[in-house]
Scaffold this motif. Structure first.
Motif, PDB file in Angstrom:
ATOM      1  N   MET A   1      28.425  45.232  28.047  1.00 10.68           N
ATOM      2  CA  MET A   1      28.666  43.939  28.848  1.00 10.68           C
ATOM      3  C   MET A   1      27.730  43.662  29.772  1.00 10.68           C
ATOM      4  O   MET A   1      27.485  42.398  30.349  1.00 10.68           O
ATOM      5  CB  MET A   1      30.153  43.935  29.374  1.00 10.68           C
ATOM      6  CG  MET A   1      30.305  44.927  30.545  1.00 10.68           C
ATOM      7  SD  MET A   1      32.215  44.651  30.939  1.00 10.68           S
ATOM      8  CE  MET A   1      32.094  44.016  32.531  1.00 10.68           C
TER       9      MET A   1
ATOM     10  N   GLY B   1      27.676  41.743  25.204  1.00 11.40           N
ATOM     11  CA  GLY B   1      28.587  40.837  26.180  1.00 11.40           C
ATOM     12  C   GLY B   1      27.830  39.469  26.197  1.00 11.40           C
ATOM     13  O   GLY B   1      28.427  38.439  26.747  1.00 11.40           O
TER      14      GLY B   1
ATOM     15  N   SER C   1      31.095  36.230  26.028  1.00  9.64           N
ATOM     16  CA  SER C   1      32.276  36.221  26.953  1.00  9.64           C
ATOM     17  C   SER C   1      33.334  35.394  26.126  1.00  9.64           C
ATOM     18  O   SER C   1      33.149  34.344  25.638  1.00  9.64           O
ATOM     19  CB  SER C   1      31.987  35.476  28.124  1.00  9.64           C
ATOM     20  OG  SER C   1      31.417  36.643  28.961  1.00  9.64           O
TER      21      SER C   1
ATOM     22  N   GLY D   1      34.315  34.988  41.451  1.00 11.05           N
ATOM     23  CA  GLY D   1      33.826  36.364  40.630  1.00 11.05           C
ATOM     24  C   GLY D   1      33.327  37.102  41.829  1.00 11.05           C
ATOM     25  O   GLY D   1      33.399  36.945  43.356  1.00 11.05           O
TER      26      GLY D   1
ATOM     27  N   HIS E   1      44.110  37.558  38.900  1.00 12.59           N
ATOM     28  CA  HIS E   1      43.507  36.552  37.998  1.00 12.59           C
ATOM     29  C   HIS E   1      44.835  35.401  37.687  1.00 12.59           C
ATOM     30  O   HIS E   1      44.425  34.439  37.513  1.00 12.59           O
ATOM     31  CB  HIS E   1      43.732  37.665  36.595  1.00 12.59           C
ATOM     32  CG  HIS E   1      42.908  36.727  35.657  1.00 12.59           C
ATOM     33  ND1 HIS E   1      43.617  36.370  34.226  1.00 12.59           N
ATOM     34  CD2 HIS E   1      41.650  36.289  35.061  1.00 12.59           C
ATOM     35  CE1 HIS E   1      42.699  35.795  33.526  1.00 12.59           C
ATOM     36  NE2 HIS E   1      41.787  35.694  33.965  1.00 12.59           N
TER      37      HIS E   1
ATOM     38  N   LEU F   1      44.199  32.348  39.844  1.00  8.98           N
ATOM     39  CA  LEU F   1      43.027  31.666  39.895  1.00  8.98           C
ATOM     40  C   LEU F   1      43.283  30.073  39.529  1.00  8.98           C
ATOM     41  O   LEU F   1      42.482  29.252  39.781  1.00  8.98           O
ATOM     42  CB  LEU F   1      41.836  32.214  38.908  1.00  8.98           C
ATOM     43  CG  LEU F   1      41.442  33.433  39.204  1.00  8.98           C
ATOM     44  CD1 LEU F   1      40.419  34.214  38.109  1.00  8.98           C
ATOM     45  CD2 LEU F   1      40.775  33.576  40.699  1.00  8.98           C
TER      46      LEU F   1
ATOM     47  N   THR G   1      31.431  34.972  32.416  1.00 10.75           N
ATOM     48  CA  THR G   1      32.882  34.607  31.793  1.00 10.75           C
ATOM     49  C   THR G   1      33.356  33.352  32.524  1.00 10.75           C
ATOM     50  O   THR G   1      34.222  32.904  31.808  1.00 10.75           O
ATOM     51  CB  THR G   1      33.980  35.605  32.043  1.00 10.75           C
ATOM     52  OG1 THR G   1      33.196  37.071  31.729  1.00 10.75           O
ATOM     53  CG2 THR G   1      35.063  35.658  31.008  1.00 10.75           C
TER      54      THR G   1
HETATM   55  O1  LIG Z   1      38.784  36.947  42.710  1.00 12.23           O
HETATM   56  C1  LIG Z   1      38.630  37.110  41.560  1.00 12.23           C
HETATM   57  C2  LIG Z   1      37.463  36.434  40.969  1.00 12.23           C
HETATM   58  C3  LIG Z   1      37.259  36.568  39.703  1.00 12.23           C
HETATM   59  N1  LIG Z   1      38.232  37.108  38.823  1.00 12.23           N
HETATM   60  C4  LIG Z   1      38.000  36.987  37.340  1.00 12.23           C
HETATM   61  O2  LIG Z   1      36.918  38.234  36.953  1.00 12.23           O
HETATM   62  C5  LIG Z   1      36.020  37.689  36.013  1.00 12.23           C
HETATM   63  C6  LIG Z   1      34.743  38.385  36.070  1.00 12.23           C
HETATM   64  O3  LIG Z   1      33.913  37.756  37.285  1.00 12.23           O
HETATM   65  P1  LIG Z   1      32.797  38.634  37.659  1.00 12.23           P
HETATM   66  O4  LIG Z   1      32.746  39.930  37.537  1.00 12.23           O
HETATM   67  O5  LIG Z   1      32.105  37.887  38.580  1.00 12.23           O
HETATM   68  O6  LIG Z   1      31.709  38.499  36.075  1.00 12.23           O
HETATM   69  P2  LIG Z   1      31.020  37.268  35.194  1.00 12.23           P
HETATM   70  O7  LIG Z   1      32.283  36.908  34.190  1.00 12.23           O
HETATM   71  O8  LIG Z   1      30.507  36.313  36.006  1.00 12.23           O
HETATM   72  O9  LIG Z   1      30.016  38.065  34.383  1.00 12.23           O
HETATM   73  C7  LIG Z   1      29.979  39.391  34.169  1.00 12.23           C
HETATM   74  O10 LIG Z   1      30.876  39.417  32.962  1.00 12.23           O
HETATM   75  C8  LIG Z   1      29.888  40.092  31.948  1.00 12.23           C
HETATM   76  C9  LIG Z   1      30.501  39.425  30.611  1.00 12.23           C
HETATM   77  O11 LIG Z   1      32.011  39.987  30.561  1.00 12.23           O
HETATM   78  C10 LIG Z   1      29.826  39.837  29.481  1.00 12.23           C
HETATM   79  O12 LIG Z   1      30.867  39.495  28.308  1.00 12.23           O
HETATM   80  C11 LIG Z   1      28.687  39.534  32.487  1.00 12.23           C
HETATM   81  O13 LIG Z   1      27.485  39.590  31.782  1.00 12.23           O
HETATM   82  C12 LIG Z   1      28.664  39.945  33.680  1.00 12.23           C
HETATM   83  O14 LIG Z   1      27.732  39.748  34.568  1.00 12.23           O
HETATM   84  C13 LIG Z   1      36.030  36.117  36.087  1.00 12.23           C
HETATM   85  O15 LIG Z   1      35.626  35.466  34.814  1.00 12.23           O
HETATM   86  C14 LIG Z   1      37.714  35.680  36.584  1.00 12.23           C
HETATM   87  O16 LIG Z   1      38.372  35.497  35.634  1.00 12.23           O
HETATM   88  C15 LIG Z   1      39.379  37.537  39.262  1.00 12.23           C
HETATM   89  O17 LIG Z   1      40.624  38.171  38.693  1.00 12.23           O
HETATM   90  N2  LIG Z   1      39.680  37.459  40.793  1.00 12.23           N
END
Ligand SMILES: O=c1ccn([C@@H]2O[C@H](COP(=O)(O)OP(=O)(O)O[C@H]3O[C@@H]([C@H](O)CO)[C@H](O)[C@H]3O)[C@@H](O)[C@H]2O)c(=O)[nH]1
Length: 378
Positions: A109, A139, A159, A194, A245, A248, A274
């Motif tokens: 991912m 990912g 995602s 995030g 989550h 949010l 995501t």
């Molecule tokens: O307080 C919070 C903030 C966010 N979330 C949930 O977490 C999800 C993931 O956030 P993050 O870790 O910042 O990751 P992001 O989606 O921006 O990017 C990473 O995920 C991969 C991806 O999964 C690949 O498919 C990507 O490449 C990574 O760098 C966020 O979406 C919120 O739903 C929370 O629960 N609480």
């Protein structure tokens, strides 16, 4: 945090018992260490966290995790055979490489080797994992392009999104009302949720807030690996910390623009956030810095404004705020309908079943499902 592993593995429980091995936690030496701490999630995933004494070197830490894992698998939570070993980090091979699952999946991912604090051994372990994996899932588009030459069965699974989870944010504040730490903050609001780490352009966050002191910048998420003292501080920037989550949508419901101020560097070259489809599912328009996958998957389709400088972010946000939802939401919904986590999981499970059918025809049996991870895992 509810991230890709949680989305996928909570769906895997419909067909498998799922054991997720977390990264170890190091503690001051005390009786009973090392030991495995167990908890079961609401989605019925058994999460095992190795508790290790501080001061163990890498070799001993790997050995301790291997012993803890074997003891767990030999006990009532284990099973005779492992159907799937599901990896989120190649580092987990160092304590699980002796297992003999029917199928091995590497759900890549992120390009973890580009992240701050990555182990120098990660690349070598990734090569080993590629050799033993039956399937490699990626990912995002950029990761797919980077990894597809390394394994013959590499698949793009960018995602997904749980539209039903975020959609209530479109029609006023969902049940529970606006969270206390956000209620009362003036509009217009630019919001982020995030992980806040080296991937974030903190200078951009500060400069946008400075350009528009009449706007509010809301930052939801845990601060990880970076010094909290390095965060820009201003009366109109609010660092609210990590949230569940389930909460949010109550934050998103009252944002005017979803903000993605990623730094453009090695650590963000392969990311596929995501939060992009999640903001859209909540009816919140998106402005992002030019992360390759955001540009290609959303920017080029007009589903995200791409901006690099503080002035560009401000102009883009103004455009988004002036644009009626009806002019872009139907197109966004069409895209979101194609990328539900349910459909992603169904496609992944189909590929896994093909491999395991071939294996069982060759005599393998499957029973339990295990996975190890650096972030999570089954
Ligand atoms: O307080 C919070 C903030 C966010 N979330 C949930 O977490 C999800 C993931 O956030 P993050 O870790 O910042 O990751 P992001 O989606 O921006 O990017 C990473 O995920 C991969 C991806 O999964 C690949 O498919 C990507 O490449 C990574 O760098 C966020 O979406 C919120 O739903 C929370 O629960 N609480």
């Amino acid at each position: 945090m509810f991230q890709r592993p949680q989305h996928l593995l909570s769906r895997a429980v419909a067909s498998h018992r799922v054991l997720f091995i977390e990264e170890p936690i190091y503690q001051p030496m005390e009786a009973g260490l090392p030991r495995m701490q167990l908890r079961r999630t609401a989605q019925d995933v058994l999460v095992a966290t190795p508790l290790l004494p501080q001061g163990l070197d890498e070799v001993r830490a790997d050995a301790a995790q291997r012993d803890l894992l074997d003891a767990l698998l030999d006990g009532p939570e284990g099973g005779k055979d492992i159907a799937i070993a599901w990896y989120y980090t190649p580092m987990a091979l160092s304590f699980s490489g002796h297992l003999q699952p029917a199928v091995t999946v590497y759900d890549c991912m992120d390009e973890l080797s580009a992240f701050r604090g990555a182990s120098p051994g990660l690349r070598l372990l990734e090569r080993r994992l590629m050799q033993r994996a039956d399937l490699v899932f990626t990912g995002g588009r950029s990761l797919y392009e980077a990894k597809r030459g390394l394994h013959p069965s590499t698949h793009l699974f960018a995602s997904g999104v749980d539209v039903h989870h975020f959609a209530p944010a479109r029609n006023g504040t969902p049940e529970g009302g606006e969270p206390e730490d956000q209620a009362g903050l003036p509009h217009p609001r630019l919001g982020w949720f995030g992980v806040i780490d080296e991937r974030m352009d903190l200078g951009l966050v500060g400069a946008v807030a400075e350009r528009r002191p009449d706007w509010t910048v809301i930052m939801v998420g845990p601060v990880v690996k970076i010094d909290p003292a390095s965060l820009p501080r201003a009366a109109n920037i609010h660092w609210l910390g990590g949230k569940g989550h389930q909460d949010l949508p109550r934050y998103l419901a009252n944002w005017d623009v979803g903000f993605m101020p990623f730094a453009i560097n090695e650590a963000t070259r392969y990311i596929s956030p995501t939060k992009t489809p999640e903001y859209l599912a909540a009816g919140v328009p998106v402005v992002s810095t030019p992360v390759a996958d955001v540009v290609r998957d959303y920017g080029e389709a007009g589903l995200a404004e791409i901006a690099s400088t503080p002035d560009e972010v401000v102009s883009a946000a103004e455009r988004l705020m002036a644009r009626p939802r009806a002019s872009w939401l139907p197109q966004a919904d069409q895209r979101l309908a194609q990328i539900s986590w349910d459909s992603l999981w169904a496609r992944m499970a189909g590929l896994i079943n093909q491999v395991s059918s071939r294996r069982s025809a060759a005599g393998s049996q499957t029973r339990a499902m295990t996975s190890s991870n650096a972030a999570p895992d089954v």
